[in-house]
Motif scaffolding. Structure first.
Motif, PDB file in Angstrom:
ATOM      1  N   SER A 117      -7.793  14.251   5.344  1.00  0.00           N
ATOM      2  CA  SER A 117      -8.865  13.929   4.406  1.00  0.00           C
ATOM      3  C   SER A 117      -8.821  12.434   4.099  1.00  0.00           C
ATOM      4  O   SER A 117      -7.786  11.787   4.247  1.00  0.00           O
ATOM      5  CB  SER A 117      -8.726  14.727   3.116  1.00  0.00           C
ATOM      6  OG  SER A 117      -7.576  14.333   2.400  1.00  0.00           O
ATOM      7  N   ALA A 118      -9.943  11.917   3.690  1.00  0.00           N
ATOM      8  CA  ALA A 118     -10.044  10.503   3.340  1.00  0.00           C
ATOM      9  C   ALA A 118     -10.900  10.344   2.095  1.00  0.00           C
ATOM     10  O   ALA A 118     -11.815  11.144   1.853  1.00  0.00           O
ATOM     11  CB  ALA A 118     -10.652   9.711   4.500  1.00  0.00           C
ATOM     12  N   ILE A 119     -10.561   9.334   1.311  1.00  0.00           N
ATOM     13  CA  ILE A 119     -11.301   9.024   0.091  1.00  0.00           C
ATOM     14  C   ILE A 119     -11.679   7.551   0.138  1.00  0.00           C
ATOM     15  O   ILE A 119     -10.843   6.698   0.453  1.00  0.00           O
ATOM     16  CB  ILE A 119     -10.446   9.287  -1.165  1.00  0.00           C
ATOM     17  CG1 ILE A 119     -10.050  10.752  -1.258  1.00  0.00           C
ATOM     18  CG2 ILE A 119     -11.191   8.843  -2.431  1.00  0.00           C
ATOM     19  CD1 ILE A 119      -9.018  11.039  -2.326  1.00  0.00           C
ATOM     20  N   TYR A 120     -12.926   7.272  -0.166  1.00  0.00           N
ATOM     21  CA  TYR A 120     -13.380   5.887  -0.300  1.00  0.00           C
ATOM     22  C   TYR A 120     -13.924   5.718  -1.711  1.00  0.00           C
ATOM     23  O   TYR A 120     -14.808   6.463  -2.139  1.00  0.00           O
ATOM     24  CB  TYR A 120     -14.449   5.549   0.731  1.00  0.00           C
ATOM     25  CG  TYR A 120     -14.917   4.129   0.623  1.00  0.00           C
ATOM     26  CD1 TYR A 120     -14.127   3.088   1.110  1.00  0.00           C
ATOM     27  CD2 TYR A 120     -16.106   3.815  -0.006  1.00  0.00           C
ATOM     28  CE1 TYR A 120     -14.530   1.781   0.987  1.00  0.00           C
ATOM     29  CE2 TYR A 120     -16.526   2.506  -0.138  1.00  0.00           C
ATOM     30  CZ  TYR A 120     -15.726   1.479   0.355  1.00  0.00           C
ATOM     31  OH  TYR A 120     -16.124   0.180   0.225  1.00  0.00           O
ATOM     32  N   ARG A 121     -13.362   4.768  -2.447  1.00  0.00           N
ATOM     33  CA  ARG A 121     -13.808   4.503  -3.816  1.00  0.00           C
ATOM     34  C   ARG A 121     -14.745   3.297  -3.831  1.00  0.00           C
ATOM     35  O   ARG A 121     -14.421   2.248  -3.270  1.00  0.00           O
ATOM     36  CB  ARG A 121     -12.593   4.249  -4.714  1.00  0.00           C
ATOM     37  CG  ARG A 121     -11.737   5.466  -4.925  1.00  0.00           C
ATOM     38  CD  ARG A 121     -10.533   5.175  -5.815  1.00  0.00           C
ATOM     39  NE  ARG A 121      -9.378   4.629  -5.118  1.00  0.00           N
ATOM     40  CZ  ARG A 121      -8.547   5.329  -4.340  1.00  0.00           C
ATOM     41  NH1 ARG A 121      -8.773   6.599  -4.123  1.00  0.00           N
ATOM     42  NH2 ARG A 121      -7.521   4.760  -3.768  1.00  0.00           N
ATOM     43  N   PHE A 122     -15.901   3.443  -4.473  1.00  0.00           N
ATOM     44  CA  PHE A 122     -16.851   2.315  -4.556  1.00  0.00           C
ATOM     45  C   PHE A 122     -17.365   2.155  -5.953  1.00  0.00           C
ATOM     46  O   PHE A 122     -17.126   2.909  -6.829  1.00  0.00           O
ATOM     47  CB  PHE A 122     -18.002   2.473  -3.557  1.00  0.00           C
ATOM     48  CG  PHE A 122     -18.692   3.789  -3.613  1.00  0.00           C
ATOM     49  CD1 PHE A 122     -19.823   3.962  -4.386  1.00  0.00           C
ATOM     50  CD2 PHE A 122     -18.197   4.878  -2.885  1.00  0.00           C
ATOM     51  CE1 PHE A 122     -20.473   5.199  -4.415  1.00  0.00           C
ATOM     52  CE2 PHE A 122     -18.849   6.095  -2.920  1.00  0.00           C
ATOM     53  CZ  PHE A 122     -19.980   6.257  -3.684  1.00  0.00           C
ATOM     54  N   SER A 168      -6.469  -0.105  -1.868  1.00  0.00           N
ATOM     55  CA  SER A 168      -7.211  -0.362  -3.103  1.00  0.00           C
ATOM     56  C   SER A 168      -8.504   0.456  -3.185  1.00  0.00           C
ATOM     57  O   SER A 168      -8.855   0.958  -4.235  1.00  0.00           O
ATOM     58  CB  SER A 168      -7.506  -1.850  -3.256  1.00  0.00           C
ATOM     59  OG  SER A 168      -8.273  -2.305  -2.157  1.00  0.00           O
ATOM     60  N   LYS A 169      -9.243   0.592  -2.094  1.00  0.00           N
ATOM     61  CA  LYS A 169     -10.495   1.342  -2.126  1.00  0.00           C
ATOM     62  C   LYS A 169     -10.512   2.525  -1.164  1.00  0.00           C
ATOM     63  O   LYS A 169     -11.530   3.204  -1.037  1.00  0.00           O
ATOM     64  CB  LYS A 169     -11.671   0.420  -1.782  1.00  0.00           C
ATOM     65  CG  LYS A 169     -11.963  -0.595  -2.855  1.00  0.00           C
ATOM     66  CD  LYS A 169     -13.279  -1.287  -2.564  1.00  0.00           C
ATOM     67  CE  LYS A 169     -13.703  -2.105  -3.742  1.00  0.00           C
ATOM     68  NZ  LYS A 169     -14.680  -1.417  -4.551  1.00  0.00           N
ATOM     69  N   PHE A 170      -9.413   2.777  -0.498  1.00  0.00           N
ATOM     70  CA  PHE A 170      -9.391   3.792   0.543  1.00  0.00           C
ATOM     71  C   PHE A 170      -8.072   4.549   0.498  1.00  0.00           C
ATOM     72  O   PHE A 170      -7.030   3.976   0.185  1.00  0.00           O
ATOM     73  CB  PHE A 170      -9.555   3.102   1.910  1.00  0.00           C
ATOM     74  CG  PHE A 170      -9.590   4.040   3.071  1.00  0.00           C
ATOM     75  CD1 PHE A 170     -10.713   4.812   3.328  1.00  0.00           C
ATOM     76  CD2 PHE A 170      -8.506   4.149   3.922  1.00  0.00           C
ATOM     77  CE1 PHE A 170     -10.749   5.676   4.418  1.00  0.00           C
ATOM     78  CE2 PHE A 170      -8.537   4.997   5.005  1.00  0.00           C
ATOM     79  CZ  PHE A 170      -9.665   5.759   5.257  1.00  0.00           C
ATOM     80  N   GLU A 171      -8.115   5.841   0.789  1.00  0.00           N
ATOM     81  CA  GLU A 171      -6.899   6.655   0.838  1.00  0.00           C
ATOM     82  C   GLU A 171      -7.056   7.674   1.965  1.00  0.00           C
ATOM     83  O   GLU A 171      -8.138   8.209   2.177  1.00  0.00           O
ATOM     84  CB  GLU A 171      -6.724   7.381  -0.500  1.00  0.00           C
ATOM     85  CG  GLU A 171      -5.477   8.201  -0.602  1.00  0.00           C
ATOM     86  CD  GLU A 171      -5.322   8.830  -1.978  1.00  0.00           C
ATOM     87  OE1 GLU A 171      -4.752   9.935  -2.036  1.00  0.00           O
ATOM     88  OE2 GLU A 171      -5.775   8.242  -2.973  1.00  0.00           O
ATOM     89  N   ILE A 172      -5.974   7.909   2.685  1.00  0.00           N
ATOM     90  CA  ILE A 172      -5.991   8.906   3.752  1.00  0.00           C
ATOM     91  C   ILE A 172      -4.799   9.841   3.586  1.00  0.00           C
ATOM     92  O   ILE A 172      -3.704   9.398   3.217  1.00  0.00           O
ATOM     93  CB  ILE A 172      -6.009   8.258   5.155  1.00  0.00           C
ATOM     94  CG1 ILE A 172      -6.201   9.328   6.224  1.00  0.00           C
ATOM     95  CG2 ILE A 172      -4.770   7.426   5.396  1.00  0.00           C
ATOM     96  CD1 ILE A 172      -6.584   8.779   7.580  1.00  0.00           C
ATOM     97  N   HIS A 213       0.871  -1.173   0.000  1.00  0.00           N
ATOM     98  CA  HIS A 213       0.000   0.000   0.000  1.00  0.00           C
ATOM     99  C   HIS A 213       0.911   1.228   0.000  1.00  0.00           C
ATOM    100  O   HIS A 213       1.504   1.559   1.028  1.00  0.00           O
ATOM    101  CB  HIS A 213      -0.919   0.006   1.225  1.00  0.00           C
ATOM    102  CG  HIS A 213      -1.731  -1.243   1.350  1.00  0.00           C
ATOM    103  ND1 HIS A 213      -2.777  -1.531   0.500  1.00  0.00           N
ATOM    104  CD2 HIS A 213      -1.638  -2.285   2.207  1.00  0.00           C
ATOM    105  CE1 HIS A 213      -3.294  -2.694   0.839  1.00  0.00           C
ATOM    106  NE2 HIS A 213      -2.627  -3.176   1.872  1.00  0.00           N
TER     107      HIS A 213
END
Length: 102
Positions: free
Chosen positions: A97-102, A77-81, A23
């Motif tokens: 900040s955080a990103i969740y990809r779906f 893979s589906k999450f970023e901070i 990661h």
């Protein structure tokens, strides 16, 4: 009268990403100069109470400052901070900040 001086900001920064990790993890750093461009009262306020209040509130303005910034980012893979901090003599700012990809 109230005035704001013009100024140019110069930013320098860099990022290093550890791509060999499962990661990827990134470290970031930067520096930038914030010239004096805050609201300042110029002139003689005279005897008007409202103008005198403005002159008192905005007397001298805020001087120029140098900022130092640090940050990180971690991608899955589906999450970023991401997180960052900006340090200067007047104020410090922190953000996440955080990103969740779906």
């Amino acid at each position: 009268h109230l005035s704001i001086s013009n100024g140019a900001e110069v930013h320098f920064g860099g990022e290093y990403t550890f791509t060999q990790l499962a990661h990827p993890f990134s470290l970031r750093a930067g520096v930038w100069h914030d010239p004096r461009h805050s609201i300042e009262y110029k002139g003689d306020p005279g005897n008007d109470i409202n103008t005198a209040a403005l002159a008192t509130l905005f007397h001298g303005g805020q001087g120029s400052q140098t900022h130092y910034a640090l940050g990180f980012g971690w991608a899955f893979s589906k999450f970023e901070i991401d997180g960052a901090a900006d340090f200067s003599t007047v104020t410090d700012t922190y953000s996440v900040s955080a990103i969740y990809r779906f």
